[in-house]
Design a protein around this motif. Structure first.
Motif, PDB file in Angstrom:
ATOM      1  N   ILE A 130       3.345  17.831   3.257  1.00  0.00           N
ATOM      2  CA  ILE A 130       3.178  17.117   2.070  1.00  0.00           C
ATOM      3  C   ILE A 130       3.785  17.997   1.014  1.00  0.00           C
ATOM      4  CG2 ILE A 130       1.976  15.544   0.618  1.00  0.00           C
ATOM      5  CD1 ILE A 130       0.158  15.098   2.734  1.00  0.00           C
ATOM      6  N   ALA A 169      -2.070   4.598   2.864  1.00  0.00           N
ATOM      7  CA  ALA A 169      -2.216   4.210   4.398  1.00  0.00           C
ATOM      8  C   ALA A 169      -2.386   5.333   5.279  1.00  0.00           C
ATOM      9  CB  ALA A 169      -0.679   3.794   4.911  1.00  0.00           C
ATOM     10  N   LYS A 170      -1.851   6.487   5.031  1.00  0.00           N
ATOM     11  CA  LYS A 170      -2.419   7.649   5.702  1.00  0.00           C
ATOM     12  C   LYS A 170      -4.036   7.948   5.605  1.00  0.00           C
ATOM     13  CE  LYS A 170      -1.782  12.689   5.204  1.00  0.00           C
ATOM     14  NZ  LYS A 170      -2.914  12.922   6.299  1.00  0.00           N
ATOM     15  N   ARG A 186      -5.926   5.116   7.885  1.00  0.00           N
ATOM     16  CA  ARG A 186      -5.830   5.774   9.289  1.00  0.00           C
ATOM     17  C   ARG A 186      -6.500   6.856   9.514  1.00  0.00           C
ATOM     18  NH1 ARG A 186       0.168   3.536   8.618  1.00  0.00           N
ATOM     19  NH2 ARG A 186      -0.171   1.624   8.175  1.00  0.00           N
ATOM     20  N   ASP A 187      -6.263   8.009   8.711  1.00  0.00           N
ATOM     21  CA  ASP A 187      -6.662   9.154   8.852  1.00  0.00           C
ATOM     22  C   ASP A 187      -8.185   9.162   9.354  1.00  0.00           C
ATOM     23  OD1 ASP A 187      -4.769  10.602   9.024  1.00  0.00           O
ATOM     24  OD2 ASP A 187      -5.004  11.540   7.146  1.00  0.00           O
ATOM     25  N   MET A 214       1.087  -1.212   0.078  1.00  0.00           N
ATOM     26  CA  MET A 214       0.245   0.125   0.133  1.00  0.00           C
ATOM     27  C   MET A 214       0.857   1.176   0.049  1.00  0.00           C
ATOM     28  SD  MET A 214      -3.519   0.651   2.192  1.00  0.00           S
ATOM     29  CE  MET A 214      -2.856   0.435   3.793  1.00  0.00           C
ATOM     30  N   LYS A 215       0.606   2.098  -0.595  1.00  0.00           N
ATOM     31  CA  LYS A 215       1.218   3.617  -0.894  1.00  0.00           C
ATOM     32  C   LYS A 215       1.084   4.192   0.377  1.00  0.00           C
ATOM     33  CE  LYS A 215       1.292   3.885  -6.000  1.00  0.00           C
ATOM     34  NZ  LYS A 215       1.275   4.931  -6.839  1.00  0.00           N
ATOM     35  N   PRO A 216       2.067   5.046   0.829  1.00  0.00           N
ATOM     36  CA  PRO A 216       2.085   5.661   2.203  1.00  0.00           C
ATOM     37  C   PRO A 216       0.931   6.604   2.298  1.00  0.00           C
ATOM     38  CG  PRO A 216       4.106   6.170   1.075  1.00  0.00           C
ATOM     39  CD  PRO A 216       3.457   5.131   0.174  1.00  0.00           C
TER      40      PRO A 216
END
Lengths: 787, 242
Positions: free
Chosen positions: A300, A6-7, A10-11, A1-3
């Motif tokens: 970012i 993932a963010k 989880r967000d 999974m690309k970061p």
């Protein structure tokens, strides 16, 4: 999974409570849309499929008696696909244990087994053998209301003679999907019967051998219906026809079609109001959610991600919530729709009713949620993208308060610090407050509107049974009864007051404009059942001429003083010209009223009555009703209390039942909005509150600053919500109103009080949840990072 | 006030008359009042000065995070001050790594994912595992920031910054939130990166002792550069005490 994915996940998990609240709000908007539009589509498609499969006729043409050879002439009329004849009659069924006979329709079954018009659908048993005159088939709903099963015998009075029949089967028919007794709104399965039997036996009993008394016609696609109707009338004129009529004037279809169009109006007016409120909330929440990510966005971007990449990341977050909300709404809408199916099949005798998902409404609900959510996210991102990454990564510069209201007054100085902080937060950030206030007041407005609608339904019942009709019972007469029946009624002990009424089927015609309806003839200055205008004032009926309701006058394009042709559809069927004496805003439907004496004279059948309204002294009811049942002229008695109960039932279980679902949804939306406003405020002030705690303020004092603000916002939102809710209620009431009943908007203090209670409760509960969240926050962490 | 000599023939940055003003009118804040500076390729540069003296503003402009009000910045002959947003984004993506005082890790991503956030879009990155092993964090690779100590978090931030093999590494108070032992370890990593990869490193710090490890020390006061010192010999990170 690309970061970034993932963010994202989880967000989403981090803001799950808030995301759920948003999903619920969107889901409800979409669910309502899907439930209502799906219902309209399901009923329409089921009706059409049932009609087609059982070849329901397009045209019905009753005659007194026409020889069979006439059929050959009828088949030559252009535009006709199939033409058939049958025998139709009225009989009465004498059931053991019933005080009065039950009137029934008798219909002939065709001789052989090929496809026919108006085919019946076998429910139980078998079709009668047409060669056996004693075999009959019963309408399923009637049979089950009286627990009659194939193998039972029934006694029927047919053309003056009593006969025994063997019930060999029960059936349903597209002709009888909805059938109420004359003059009544509500179907009563126990009191409406249809008997099918072999044609030879029925013809013999009715002295119609070698003849028929009803023509059924199906049309070719694209045929000119009016031309066919006219030709049929010409061909059948010499055999005594009251006039051919189309399916749309057939009462079962008319009821069903009116229900469908009523639902369609509700579906197109009410859900959009919900959707609009949900969309507004979604907009506010997504824009704030994105704005709270400001520092992360700056970071970012600092790594070298482009605006497009960042935007797509946040729009994905918003879209997941919007799409999941819409999907949730879809599931909810379909299950609610399915739950409503049995309610409808109680009143509408459909052999099947499958709730269908209306794809268009799902797509539109989805698109609205997605575009609104994206817009909220996009506008917020645009604001952040205008900043350089360096600015975005810093906490926002403190707003310039030097020009705002001073807090130096003597009064202010008496307040403690936390109270002053509440005041400052509100007065110095008016736009932020405004968004919260509009959100809460819109949610509250929905709840209030639904509560007002509840009262509107009660009021509609009250108007129908206590204002328009103040009688204790409506007595309907077998056929048009003479005036003397009125005196017989009046002489019964316990009867206080008797008022005559006459219903005359008629085609109103003004040049090319026409309308098929009923004239209601009322006695002079009626007391028990009156014609009322929209202000609930009695419409006074002049000695001459006709009073039309506003919608009817519009359809016919006539005004006071104009001449109007009445094509009477009973008795000798005279065509008479009368003057429009008045136009009144009616409470229900499109009625026309005339003075009874004038009406009788005009249509040349003086003294004939359709029924009477009576009032009965207390304590005399049972003896009066018993006496009425013994009177030969009386076909039926509808007691007000029973009729009111039945009417209430239809409103609670028919189309009106949707109001309970909508009410629940309105409360859920209100709660969703209040909770979101509280959560957003908590997120936005987390650092401030942590700072307070660090400085030594207690948890309660810190919470007070946040909840004090929420309380003030709610207090301001309440009056706005009250007025907005009143406006919503007008839209929703119009959506629920049909030709059969009008839902008025009434001033209901209880509704206003309850809606305030709903908002206050939602605020208190959200406040409690939020303060729990604050208590769990580690104050040092809150000072360092955004979590 | 002078940048009299370049110790490296190649320059990473040439800064001329750089100013930065926040706000307008009476409330305007002049963060930079005309700075001139040269930074050699592969140098370690330490920026010293009190709070509000303009260090961070300069760093942000050099890093492409902020825009100058006037003046020019040349990065290897590319003019940063003339770049549009898209070009600045590409500049940051290709050439620049950042380390911040408070680490600025994504709390919802593990150490590895935080690094991958950058390797994902870089042109010639080392892997996240390599980057984390360079800072000695191989064992804590799948931990979330909340599970790491301050020093560990800062090392993740450095791994994230160096993983793309940037030309320039900008460090804004990288040891500000750390105790001195941990701080020295972080400085050691920065020095290693500089030596191993030839990365130009600019470090803002309050700890004057750090200056010993720099090739060039720039002193800020009141939005201006008032002194530039050149060190003949750089101290190693372990020799620094504060």
């Amino acid at each position: 999974m690309k970061p970034l994915h993932a963010k994202l996940m989880r967000d989403l998990w981090r803001i799950k409570a808030q995301a759920m609240a948003i999903m619920v709000v969107i889901g409800i908007g979409v669910a309502l849309q899907i439930m209502m539009s799906g219902f309209v589509a399901s009923l329409t498609q089921t009706r059409d499929a049932y009609y087609e499969r059982h070849q329901l006729a397009d045209i019905f043409a009753p005659v007194v008696r026409a020889p069979n050879y006439v059929l050959g002439r009828l088949t030559e009329i252009s535009g006709i696909r199939t033409v058939e004849t049958r025998i139709s009659s009225i009989a009465s069924i004498n059931l053991a244990g019933q005080d009065s006979p039950i009137s029934a329709r008798l219909l002939s079954l065709p001789l052989n087994g090929r496809r026919h018009l108006n085919e019946v659908r076998l429910s139980d048993g078998r079709f009668p053998n047409v060669q056996r005159p004693e075999e009959v088939m019963l309408l399923e709903s009637f049979a089950s209301a009286h627990q009659i099963v194939p193998g039972d015998r029934i006694e029927v009075t047919l053309n003056g003679s009593r006969r025994q029949f063997d019930v060999v089967g029960t059936a349903q028919s597209p002709e009888f999907i909805y059938f109420a007794a004359p003059g009544e709104l509500i179907p009563d399965d126990a009191r409406f019967a249809v008997i099918w039997m072999g044609r030879p036996a029925l013809a013999a009993a009715m002295n119609l051998e070698g003849a028929f008394n009803e023509v059924l016609v199906s049309l070719l696609r694209g045929a000119n219906k009016n031309a066919v109707l006219d030709r049929l009338d010409q061909e059948l004129e010499s055999f005594g026809t009251p006039g051919a009529f189309g399916l749309e004037d057939f009462s079962s279809d008319r009821f069903l079609s009116e229900e469908i169009s009523g639902l369609a109006v509700t579906a197109s007016t009410v859900p959009p109001v919900f959707m609009a409120v949900a969309a507004f909330l979604l907009y506010i929440v997504t824009s704030r959610m994105v704005r709270s990510e400001r520092e992360e966005i700056g970071l970012i971007k600092a790594f070298g991600y482009s605006d497009t990449e960042v935007a797509s990341h946040y729009l994905q977050l918003v879209l997941i919530i919007a799409v999941m909300g819409a999907a949730l709404g879809c599931l909810l809408g379909v299950s609610l729709g399915r739950a409503m199916v049995p309610i409808y099949t109680t009143y509408y005798k459909l052999p099947f009713l499958i709730f269908r998902l209306e794809v268009a409404s799902f797509v539109s609900g989805m698109l609205i949620s997605i575009s609104v959510a994206s817009l909220g996210g996009f506008l917020a991102l645009k604001g952040i993208f205008r900043l350089t990454p360096a600015e975005a990564m810093r906490p926002p510069t403190p707003p310039d308060f030097s020009k705002s209201i001073s807090f130096q007054g003597a009064l202010i100085r008496r307040l403690d610090q936390p109270t002053r902080m509440v005041l400052r937060r509100i007065l110095r950030q008016p736009w932020r407050m405004l968004g919260a206030i509009i959100g809460i007041s819109a949610g509250m407005a929905l709840s209030l509107a639904m509560l007002i609608i509840y009262d509107g339904f009660d009021e509609a019942i009250d108007q129908t049974f206590n204002v328009i009709d103040r009688s204790d019972a409506t007595v309907s007469f077998v056929s048009n009864a003479p005036q003397k029946v009125l005196y017989e009624l009046g002489r019964l002990s316990g009867v206080e007051h008797v008022e005559p009424v006459r219903f005359v089927p008629v085609v109103f015609r003004n040049g090319v404009r026409s309308y098929k309806g009923t004239i209601t003839g009322l006695g002079p200055e009626p007391v028990l059942n009156r014609a009322l205008d929209s202000d609930l004032k009695p419409i006074s009926l002049p000695k001459e001429g006709i009073v039309l309701s506003t919608p009817l006058a519009d359809i016919l394009s006539v005004s006071i003083g104009d001449d109007l042709t009445l094509e009477i559809r009973e008795g000798q069927q005279p065509h008479v010209v009368t003057r429009v004496a008045g136009i009144a805003d009616s409470l229900l439907g499109s009625p026309a009223f005339m003075d009874l004496t004038s009406l009788s004279r005009q249509i040349r059948t003086p003294g004939h009555l359709s029924g009477a309204f009576i009032s009965v002294e207390d304590g005399w009811q049972s003896s009066v009703y018993a006496a009425l049942k013994d009177m030969p002229a009386v076909a039926g008695i509808s007691q007000r209390t029973e009729a009111e109960r039945a009417f209430q039932k239809v409103m609670d279980q028919g189309a009106g039942s949707a109001r309970f679902i909508m009410g629940f949804m309105a409360f859920a939306i209100t709660f969703g909005i209040v909770y979101n406003v509280a959560r957003v405020a908590q997120d936005e002030s987390a650092r401030d509150l942590a700072s307070l705690r660090v400085m030594g303020f207690s948890h309660a004092e810190a919470v007070f600053v946040l909840l004090g603000e929420l309380a003030v916002v709610t207090l301001i939102a309440i009056p706005i919500g009250l007025s907005l809710g009143t406006s919503f209620s007008h839209i929703i009431a119009a959506g629920f109103s049909t030709d059969l009943y009008q839902i008025p908007v009434v001033f209901a203090p209880k509704a206003y009080g309850s809606s305030i209670a709903v908002v206050v409760f939602a605020t208190a509960f959200s406040g409690w949840l939020v303060q729990r969240g604050i208590r769990r926050t580690d104050i040092t962490l809150a000072l360092k990072s955004r979590e | 006030m002078a940048n009299d000599a370049a110790i490296s023939p190649k320059l990473a940055f040439e800064v001329e008359k750089l100013t930065k003003t926040y706000g307008e009118g009476r409330s305007a804040v002049h963060a930079l009042r005309g700075a001139d500076l040269e930074v050699g390729d592969g140098e370690i540069v330490v920026l010293l000065g009190p709070s509000g003296s303009g260090k961070s503003t300069l760093l942000n402009i050099l890093g492409g995070l902020d825009r100058a009000t006037s003046g020019s910045v040349l990065f290897k002959s590319q003019n940063l001050t003339e770049m549009n947003d898209r070009e600045l984004t590409l500049y940051r993506r290709r050439h620049v790594g950042f380390v911040f005082q408070f680490y600025n890790l994504m709390p919802s991503l593990t150490a590895r994912e935080n690094v991958e956030l950058v390797t994902e879009i870089a042109e010639n990155p080392i892997t996240a595992e390599e980057a984390l092993s360079l800072v000695g964090l191989t064992k804590r690779i799948d931990h979330f920031p909340a599970q790491l100590s301050g020093g560990e978090q800062q090392r993740v931030a450095i791994a994230r910054a160096i993983a793309k093999q940037p030309d320039v590494l900008f460090c804004d108070e990288p040891t500000g939130a750390l105790d001195s032992t941990t701080g020295r370890a972080v400085l050691r990593v920065l020095q290693d990166v500089n030596e191993a990869l030839g990365t130009t490193v600019l470090i803002i710090t309050h700890a004057a002792a750090t200056a010993a490890m720099a090739d060039r020390v720039i002193h800020f006061a009141d939005g201006q550069i008032n002194k530039v010192e050149l060190n003949e010999v750089r101290a190693s990170a372990e020799e620094i005490h504060w």
